[in-house]
Write an enzyme that holds these catalytic residues in place. Structure first.
Site, PDB file in Angstrom:
ATOM      1  N   PRO A 205       0.818  -1.208   0.000  1.00  0.00           N
ATOM      2  CA  PRO A 205       0.000   0.000   0.000  1.00  0.00           C
ATOM      3  C   PRO A 205       0.851   1.258   0.000  1.00  0.00           C
ATOM      4  CG  PRO A 205      -0.696  -1.508   1.735  1.00  0.00           C
ATOM      5  CD  PRO A 205       0.540  -2.088   1.136  1.00  0.00           C
ATOM      6  N   HIS A 425      13.702   1.345  30.952  1.00  0.00           N
ATOM      7  CA  HIS A 425      13.263   0.416  29.901  1.00  0.00           C
ATOM      8  C   HIS A 425      13.907   0.788  28.561  1.00  0.00           C
ATOM      9  CE1 HIS A 425      10.184  -2.263  27.958  1.00  0.00           C
ATOM     10  NE2 HIS A 425      10.462  -1.465  26.928  1.00  0.00           N
ATOM     11  N   GLU A 426      13.776   2.058  28.183  1.00  0.00           N
ATOM     12  CA  GLU A 426      14.331   2.501  26.898  1.00  0.00           C
ATOM     13  C   GLU A 426      15.852   2.460  26.920  1.00  0.00           C
ATOM     14  OE1 GLU A 426      12.522   2.654  24.348  1.00  0.00           O
ATOM     15  OE2 GLU A 426      10.649   2.565  25.478  1.00  0.00           O
TER      16      GLU A 426
END
Ligand code: ADP
Ligand code: MG
Ligand code: ZN
Length: 613
Positions: A205, A425-426
C-alpha cells in the site's frame, strides 16, 4: 432535508398564487348586496316590497321595489314557491313577484366545480416533481444500477504525468511500452506479436500504484476508464456482472482506451475459498471480467490495468496468459527514490534554506511514498502551527516520528516512578543495541509517549537491505528483551510496558524456525499457510509435521529466546553503570539524539560484541 423543506415551501407558494388568481374569476364586482333571511323575504313579499326573484341553485337574488337588491338562500331540494308558501305567503302576493330560474351552466359555475380538484392535482404534481428531482440527484444510482460509475480522466487541471512519479523506473518503462502498443498497434501486429491485454500493478500500500495508473492516463492521451473494484458490488446484489459488461462495452466503443480497475482483490480473490458470505456476487463479477477479457479480439485496442497489494490471494485464472499476463512490481522506495519523492512533494511549499531532503530520506527507511507525502504535509502543518513563514528541516525531522509512531502525547500525566521505569526500559533497549555488532544503530531514544508507546528507541539500519541475516535476527531478539531486563535488574519487577516487545520477539523467533530454516532443525519450513484470508489475516496454518516435530519446534523457539535473553542480560548486568547514566540523562532531557547517546556509550569505553548460538 433542507432541500426537501425548500421544495415543500415552493409548492405551497405555487398553490397560494394559483388560488389567488382563481379568486379573481369567482369574485363578483361592486358592493355586496345585503343578505336577508328567507323569513324576512317572505314578510317582504307579503308586504309587496319584492319585484323579482332570480333562483340559481339555492341562491336567491332578490330585486326590491325601491330598486335595491338583496340575496338570500333557500334549501336546495325544495322549490322557492313551496318554501315561501309554507312560510305563509299567499298565492296573490307570489303572483306579483317575477320569479325566474337561472340555468346552472354559466362559466363561473363550471369553473367553480372543475378548478378546485384541478388545482389540487396540479399542486400534488408539482410537489412530486420536486421530490423526484431531488431523489434523483441524491440516490442517482438507485435508478441506474446496471450502469457502472466510470470516471474518465481527461481534465487538464489535475493531470498527472510520469514526472510526478518518483522512482519506479522499471514500472514506468513497462507502462510506456503499453502506451506504445495503444498508439501504434500495427507495428506490433504486423510482426505477429500479440498485444498484452492486462497489466497487473503489484506492490505494498502507498507505493504509488494508483498514482502510476493516473500517470499512464496523462501520458497516453487515450480515454482512461477508472473504477475501484469494490464499486462493482456496491449497492444491489447482482449488478456487478452487468457493470463489468457496461464498463468493457464503453471502453471498446472508445478504443484505443485503457481500463483501470483499482484494488482488484476486492473481486478477484480466489474463488471457492469458503469463508465469509456473499461469494456468489463476487464470483459472478470476477467471471464476467474473465469473459470480457477473453472476448477481446486480437486487435481490440483496449488494455486493462489493475492494481492490488495482495497478489497472493488473486484467483489464478486472472493471472493466466491472455488476461493479466504482465505483472509490474512496485517496490517500497529505496533511499534515492525517497529523496525524489520528498522533492516532488516539497515542490510548491515554502522552504527554508536548511531543508535537505537527503537527510530525511536517510532517516526514513521503510516509508512508502504515501508515508513521505504525509510526512511533508505534517511538517508544513507543524510550521504553520508555529506561525513560521517557511518549513524548516527540523519540522521535517520532527514529523518522521509523528508519522511513524503517532503524535506526541506530552499531556499525559505520568508519575515520577513511571517516568523512571520508562527511562530504564528505553535505556535497556538502547544499551543492548549499542553493544551488539549486528544490531541497527540507535538513532534516537525518547521517553516521550507517542501513540500507544510509552517511550521509544529508534533504530535505523546503516544501509538499505532487503535481506536480513540470522545474526541480525538474534541481535533484534536481544534488543527487544533489553527493556524487560533493565526493569527486572533495576526494580526487581516488570511492568506491562514490555508486552509488545515480548510478542514481537516471540514472533521473530518462530519465523526464524518455521520460515527461514535458521534453527538446528535445518533448512525446511513448517506449517503450510493456505490463501485463506479472513479480515486480511491468515487464520489457519495447516500442520504439515508430526506432533513430535511440533515439540522440537517449540524447543527451538524457546532456545532462541533463552539464549538471546541471556546475552542481553549479560550486557545489562555487566554495564549497569552505563545503563544508570543513560536512564538518568533521559529523565533529565526526555530525548537523546544519536550523537549524544553514543558519546555516553563511548565515555564508558564499551566495545560491541556479537552473539554466538
Ligand atoms: P497505492 O495505490 O499504491 O496504495 P497511491 O498511488 O494511492 O498508493 O499513493 C498514495 C500517495 O502517495 C500518492 O498520491 C502520492 O502523493 C504518494 N506517492 C506514492 N508513491 C509515490 C511516488 N513514487 N512518487 C511520488 N509520490 C508518491
Ligand atoms: Mg491505490
Ligand atoms: Zn520496549
Amino acid at each position: 432535508m433542507n432541500k426537501f423543506v425548500r421544495s415543500f415551501l415552493i409548492a405551497i407558494a405555487i398553490l397560494f398564487t394559483v388560488s389567488f388568481i382563481f379568486s379573481f374569476f369567482t369574485a363578483t364586482s361592486g358592493p355586496a348586496p345585503k343578505n336577508v333571511s328567507i323569513g324576512t323575504l317572505a314578510t317582504d313579499i307579503s308586504a309587496g316590497k319584492v319585484k323579482s326573484i332570480t333562483v340559481n341553485g339555492s341562491d336567491l337574488k332578490v330585486g326590491l321595489s325601491d330598486g335595491s337588491s338583496a340575496v338570500s338562500q333557500k334549501e336546495t331540494e325544495t322549490g322557492v314557491v313551496e318554501t315561501l308558501r309554507s312560510l305563509g305567503v299567499s298565492s296573490t302576493s307570489l303572483a306579483a313577484v317575477n320569479i325566474t330560474v337561472e340555468n346552472q351552466s354559466g362559466f363561473n359555475y363550471w369553473m367553480s366545480i372543475i378548478v378546485p380538484p384541478l388545482l389540487t392535482i396540479l399542486a400534488m404534481a408539482v410537489l412530486f416533481w420536486l421530490i423526484f428531482r431531488q431523489a434523483k440527484n441524491g440516490a442517482n444510482q438507485a435508478f441506474s444500477f446496471g450502469k457502472v460509475n466510470i470516471r474518465l480522466f481527461s481534465s487538464d487541471k489535475d493531470k498527472v504525468t510520469f514526472k510526478d512519479v518518483a522512482g519506479l523506473k522499471e514500472a514506468k518503462e513497462e507502462l510506456t511500452e503499453v502506451v506504445d502498443f495503444l498508439k501504434h498497434p500495427q507495428k506490433f501486429l504486423e510482426i505477429g506479436a500479440r498485444i498484452p491485454r492486462g497489466v497487473l500493478l503489484v506492490g505494498p500500500p502507498g507505493t504509488g500504484k494508483t498514482l502510476l495508473a493516473r500517470a499512464v492516463a496523462g501520458e497516453s492521451n487515450v480515454p482512461f476508464f477508472h473504477i475501484s473494484a469494490s464499486e462493482f458490488v456496491e449497492m444491489f446484489v447482482g449488478v456487478g456482472a452487468s457493470r463489468v459488461r457496461d464498463l468493457f462495452q464503453t471502453a471498446k466503443k472508445a478504443a484505443p482506451s485503457i481500463i483501470f480497475i483499482d484494488e482488484i482483490d476486492a473481486v478477484g480473490r480466489e474463488r471457492g475459498s469458503g469463508l465469509g458470505g456473499g461469494h456468489d456476487e463476487r464470483e459472478q463479477t470476477l467471471n464476467q471480467i474473465l469473459v470480457e477479457m477473453d472476448g477481446f479480439d486480437r486487435d481490440t485496442n483496449v488494455i486493462v490495468v489493475a492494481a492490488t497489494n495482495r497478489p497472493d490471494i488473486l484467483d489464478s485464472a486472472l493471472l493466466r496468459p491472455g488476461r493479466f499476463d504482465r505483472r509490474v512490481v512496485l517496490d517500497a522506495p529505496d533511499i534515492n527514490d525517497r529523496e525524489e519523492i520528498l522533492k516532488i512533494h516539497l515542490k510548491g511549499k515554502k522552504l527554508d534554506k536548511s531543508v535537505e531532503p537527503r537527510t530525511v530520506a536517510v532517516r526514513t527507511p521503510g516509508f512508502s511514498g504515501a508515508d513521505l507525502a504525509n510526512l511533508v504535509n505534517e511538517a508544513a502543518i507543524l510550521a504553520a502551527r508555529k506561525n513560521q513563514k517557511v518549513v524548516l528541516q527540523q519540522d521535517l525531522l520532527d514529523s518522521i516520528e509523528k508519522v511513524m509512531l503517532g503524535p506526541e502525547r506530552r499531556g499525559r500525566a505520568i508519575s515520577q516512578k513511571e517516568k523512571e521505569v520508562t527511562a530504564y526500559h528505553e535505556a535497556g533497549h538502547a544499551l543492548v543495541a549499542a553493544m551488539l555488532k549486528d544490531a541497527d544503530p540507535v538513532h534516537k531514544v525518547s521517553i516521550i509517549s507517542r501513540g500507544i508507546a510509552g517511550g521509544y528507541t529508534l533504530k535505523l539500519p546503516l544501509e538499505e537491505h532487503r535481506l536480513r541475516t540470522r545474526s541480525q535476527f538474534l541481535a533484534d531478539l536481544a534488543v527487544s528483551f533489553g527493556g524487560y531486563i533493565a526493569e527486572m535488574t533495576v526494580f526487581g519487577d516488570v511492568t506491562t510496558g514490555s508486552s509488545s516487545d515480548i510478542r514481537n520477539a516471540t514472533e521473530t523467533a518462530k519465523e526464524m524456525v518455521t520460515n527461514y530454516g535458521m534453527s538446528e532443525l535445518g533448512p525446511r519450513t513448517f506449517g503450510r499457510t493456505e490463501g485463506m484470508v479472513f479480515l486480511g489475516r491468515e487464520i489457519s496454518a495447516e500442520k504439515d509435521y508430526s506432533d513430535e516435530v511440533g515439540n522440537k519446534i517449540d524447543e527451538a523457539v524457546n532456545n532462541f529466546v533463552k539464549k538471546t535473553f541471556d546475552a542481553a542480560k549479560g550486557i545489562i548486568v555487566k554495564n549497569k553503570k552505563a545503563l544508570d547514566k543513560i536512564a538518568q540523562v533521559l529523565m533529565e532531557k526526555e530525548t537523546l539524539e544519536k550523537d549524544d547517546f553514543y558519546a555516553i556509550v563511548k565515555s564508558f569505553g564499551l566495545k560491541p560484541i556479537s552473539i554466538k548460538i
